[in-house]
Design an enzyme around this catalytic site. Structure first.
Site, PDB file in Angstrom:
ATOM      1  N   LYS A  22      -0.152 -14.062   5.139  1.00 30.46           N
ATOM      2  CA  LYS A  22      -0.332 -14.282   3.698  1.00 30.46           C
ATOM      3  C   LYS A  22       0.953 -13.957   2.933  1.00 30.46           C
ATOM      4  O   LYS A  22       1.391 -14.735   2.094  1.00 30.46           O
ATOM      5  CB  LYS A  22      -1.477 -13.403   3.151  1.00 30.46           C
ATOM      6  CG  LYS A  22      -2.825 -13.671   3.796  1.00 30.46           C
ATOM      7  CD  LYS A  22      -3.946 -12.872   3.121  1.00 30.46           C
ATOM      8  CE  LYS A  22      -3.822 -11.375   3.252  1.00 30.46           C
ATOM      9  NZ  LYS A  22      -4.006 -10.858   4.622  1.00 30.46           N
ATOM     10  N   ARG A  97     -10.880  -9.068  -2.252  1.00 31.83           N
ATOM     11  CA  ARG A  97     -11.275  -8.661  -0.905  1.00 31.83           C
ATOM     12  C   ARG A  97     -12.752  -8.302  -0.831  1.00 31.83           C
ATOM     13  O   ARG A  97     -13.243  -8.011   0.250  1.00 31.83           O
ATOM     14  CB  ARG A  97     -10.473  -7.438  -0.489  1.00 31.83           C
ATOM     15  CG  ARG A  97      -9.292  -7.742   0.460  1.00 31.83           C
ATOM     16  CD  ARG A  97      -8.541  -6.454   0.627  1.00 31.83           C
ATOM     17  NE  ARG A  97      -7.746  -6.288   1.777  1.00 31.83           N
ATOM     18  CZ  ARG A  97      -6.408  -6.410   1.803  1.00 31.83           C
ATOM     19  NH1 ARG A  97      -5.766  -6.849   0.759  1.00 31.83           N
ATOM     20  NH2 ARG A  97      -5.732  -6.114   2.886  1.00 31.83           N
ATOM     21  N   ARG A 136       5.245  -5.217  13.383  1.00 29.03           N
ATOM     22  CA  ARG A 136       6.056  -5.805  12.310  1.00 29.03           C
ATOM     23  C   ARG A 136       6.803  -4.773  11.459  1.00 29.03           C
ATOM     24  O   ARG A 136       6.383  -3.634  11.321  1.00 29.03           O
ATOM     25  CB  ARG A 136       5.211  -6.737  11.440  1.00 29.03           C
ATOM     26  CG  ARG A 136       4.193  -6.055  10.587  1.00 29.03           C
ATOM     27  CD  ARG A 136       3.343  -7.091   9.839  1.00 29.03           C
ATOM     28  NE  ARG A 136       2.393  -6.427   8.974  1.00 29.03           N
ATOM     29  CZ  ARG A 136       1.497  -7.042   8.229  1.00 29.03           C
ATOM     30  NH1 ARG A 136       1.398  -8.358   8.243  1.00 29.03           N
ATOM     31  NH2 ARG A 136       0.676  -6.354   7.465  1.00 29.03           N
ATOM     32  N   ARG A 169       8.807   0.222   8.066  1.00 26.89           N
ATOM     33  CA  ARG A 169       7.508  -0.138   8.617  1.00 26.89           C
ATOM     34  C   ARG A 169       6.435   0.452   7.732  1.00 26.89           C
ATOM     35  O   ARG A 169       6.576   1.584   7.277  1.00 26.89           O
ATOM     36  CB  ARG A 169       7.320   0.491  10.015  1.00 26.89           C
ATOM     37  CG  ARG A 169       7.906  -0.302  11.125  1.00 26.89           C
ATOM     38  CD  ARG A 169       7.796   0.448  12.440  1.00 26.89           C
ATOM     39  NE  ARG A 169       8.872   0.013  13.302  1.00 26.89           N
ATOM     40  CZ  ARG A 169       8.772  -0.991  14.170  1.00 26.89           C
ATOM     41  NH1 ARG A 169       7.624  -1.615  14.331  1.00 26.89           N
ATOM     42  NH2 ARG A 169       9.816  -1.360  14.883  1.00 26.89           N
ATOM     43  N   ARG A 181      -8.630  -2.322   9.708  1.00 27.38           N
ATOM     44  CA  ARG A 181      -8.391  -3.284   8.621  1.00 27.38           C
ATOM     45  C   ARG A 181      -9.054  -4.629   8.942  1.00 27.38           C
ATOM     46  O   ARG A 181      -9.602  -5.295   8.058  1.00 27.38           O
ATOM     47  CB  ARG A 181      -6.884  -3.454   8.400  1.00 27.38           C
ATOM     48  CG  ARG A 181      -6.266  -2.200   7.765  1.00 27.38           C
ATOM     49  CD  ARG A 181      -4.773  -2.111   7.956  1.00 27.38           C
ATOM     50  NE  ARG A 181      -4.040  -3.193   7.343  1.00 27.38           N
ATOM     51  CZ  ARG A 181      -2.811  -3.540   7.689  1.00 27.38           C
ATOM     52  NH1 ARG A 181      -2.183  -2.894   8.644  1.00 27.38           N
ATOM     53  NH2 ARG A 181      -2.223  -4.526   7.075  1.00 27.38           N
TER      54      ARG A 181
HETATM   55  P1  AMP Z   1      -2.307  -5.407   2.413  1.00 28.18           P
HETATM   56  O1  AMP Z   1      -0.874  -5.146   2.059  1.00 28.18           O
HETATM   57  O2  AMP Z   1      -2.894  -6.558   1.670  1.00 28.18           O
HETATM   58  O3  AMP Z   1      -2.533  -5.488   3.894  1.00 28.18           O
HETATM   59  O4  AMP Z   1      -3.120  -4.124   1.921  1.00 28.18           O
HETATM   60  C1  AMP Z   1      -2.868  -2.840   2.452  1.00 28.18           C
HETATM   61  C2  AMP Z   1      -4.040  -1.913   2.130  1.00 28.18           C
HETATM   62  O5  AMP Z   1      -4.167  -1.778   0.712  1.00 28.18           O
HETATM   63  C3  AMP Z   1      -5.395  -2.402   2.598  1.00 28.18           C
HETATM   64  O6  AMP Z   1      -5.657  -2.070   3.958  1.00 28.18           O
HETATM   65  C4  AMP Z   1      -6.328  -1.673   1.631  1.00 28.18           C
HETATM   66  O7  AMP Z   1      -6.462  -0.311   1.977  1.00 28.18           O
HETATM   67  C5  AMP Z   1      -5.537  -1.740   0.331  1.00 28.18           C
HETATM   68  N1  AMP Z   1      -5.838  -2.964  -0.448  1.00 28.18           N
HETATM   69  C6  AMP Z   1      -4.989  -3.994  -0.731  1.00 28.18           C
HETATM   70  N2  AMP Z   1      -5.587  -4.930  -1.481  1.00 28.18           N
HETATM   71  C7  AMP Z   1      -6.857  -4.490  -1.672  1.00 28.18           C
HETATM   72  C8  AMP Z   1      -7.985  -5.029  -2.356  1.00 28.18           C
HETATM   73  N3  AMP Z   1      -7.931  -6.219  -2.981  1.00 28.18           N
HETATM   74  N4  AMP Z   1      -9.129  -4.293  -2.351  1.00 28.18           N
HETATM   75  C9  AMP Z   1      -9.204  -3.105  -1.729  1.00 28.18           C
HETATM   76  N5  AMP Z   1      -8.184  -2.548  -1.046  1.00 28.18           N
HETATM   77  C10 AMP Z   1      -7.011  -3.229  -1.024  1.00 28.18           C
END
Ligand code: AMP
Length: 227
Positions: A22, A97, A136, A169, A181
């Site tokens: 993404k 989400r 990554r 990282r 996740r």
């Molecule tokens: P990401 O960078 O999108 O993988 O997000 C990293 C972490 O941030 C996720 O594993 C969640 O803990 C939190 N997070 C990011 N976006 C959301 C969202 N829309 N709702 C809830 N938690 C989020």
């Protein structure tokens, strides 16, 4: 998104599990279409780094691979969407989400006479996602993405894009947290595919191919839906 021009704005949502690409694709679409990538993960990491109240509450949840509360995420998103650089449109990366977030987004947009333009579901294989996420890292200067196994810089230790030599990282990019996740994605986020399909805005993309093939497929969709 406070200006009159916003009625024409494109609102693109990238939906997919961690590691689907993404962020990588959002960055490319941003450059190609003049849209702004809005990653709630990035915004939350910035809040954690800045030590804000929201960041303090989010930190442990993020490290465990769970979802941060809707209230915190929505407050952060709303603030960011109010900034003028989003006027032409946004690519939402990692948001919504949960069903509650999707409904709140609909309300937020409707209040400005807007709606979601398109939702791209990036379809991938679960096991491959854990491997992708676990190795990554990114350039600390320009954010270019790399991977221990799949994409090393041409010259070891030097970023291909900007020549930077510092890399970072994410704390949650390890095999154990990636599993949590992924589970959160299936339990709480994947149901949004049906939600958006029911509204006729869902597009599916095979996100197991090359970055360039996926980029071309996504660009075709965005050209079709952007104002
Ligand atoms: P990401 O960078 O999108 O993988 O997000 C990293 C972490 O941030 C996720 O594993 C969640 O803990 C939190 N997070 C990011 N976006 C959301 C969202 N829309 N709702 C809830 N938690 C989020």
């Amino acid at each position: 998104m406070g200006t009159d021009t916003m009625t024409q704005a494109t609102v693109l949502i990238l939906l997919g599990p961690p590691g689907a690409g993404k962020g990588t694709q959002a960055r490319m679409l941003e450059d190609a279409f003049g849209l702004v990538q809005l990653s709630t993960g990035d915004l939350l990491r910035a809040a954690v780094a800045a030590g804000t109240e929201a960041g303090k509450q989010a930190k442990a949840v993020m490290e465990a691979g769970g979802l941060v509360s809707d209230a915190i995420v929505l407050a952060i998103l709303k603030d960011r969407m109010a900034e003028p650089d989003t006027a032409r449109g946004v690519i939402l990366d990692g948001f919504p989400r949960t069903a509650a977030q999707a409904e709140a987004l609909d309300g937020l947009l409707a209040a400005q006479g807007m709606a979601v333009s398109s939702v791209i579901s990036m379809e991938v294989d679960d096991q491959a996602m854990i491997a992708r996420v676990a190795g990554r890292y990114t350039c600390a200067d320009c954010g270019e993405g790399y991977h221990d196994e799949f994409k090393q810089p041409a010259v070891a230790g030097v970023c291909d894009k900007c020549g930077g030599t510092a890399f970072k990282r994410r704390a949650d990019d390890n095999a154990e947290t990636a599993g949590a996740r992924l589970a959160a994605y299936h339990a709480q986020t994947a149901p949004l595919i049906a939600y958006y399909e029911g509204r006729g805005v869902l597009e599916r993309i095979d996100a197991m191919g090359s970055i360039e093939t996926i980029r071309d497929g996504m660009a075709a969709i965005v050209s079709r839906v952007s104002a």
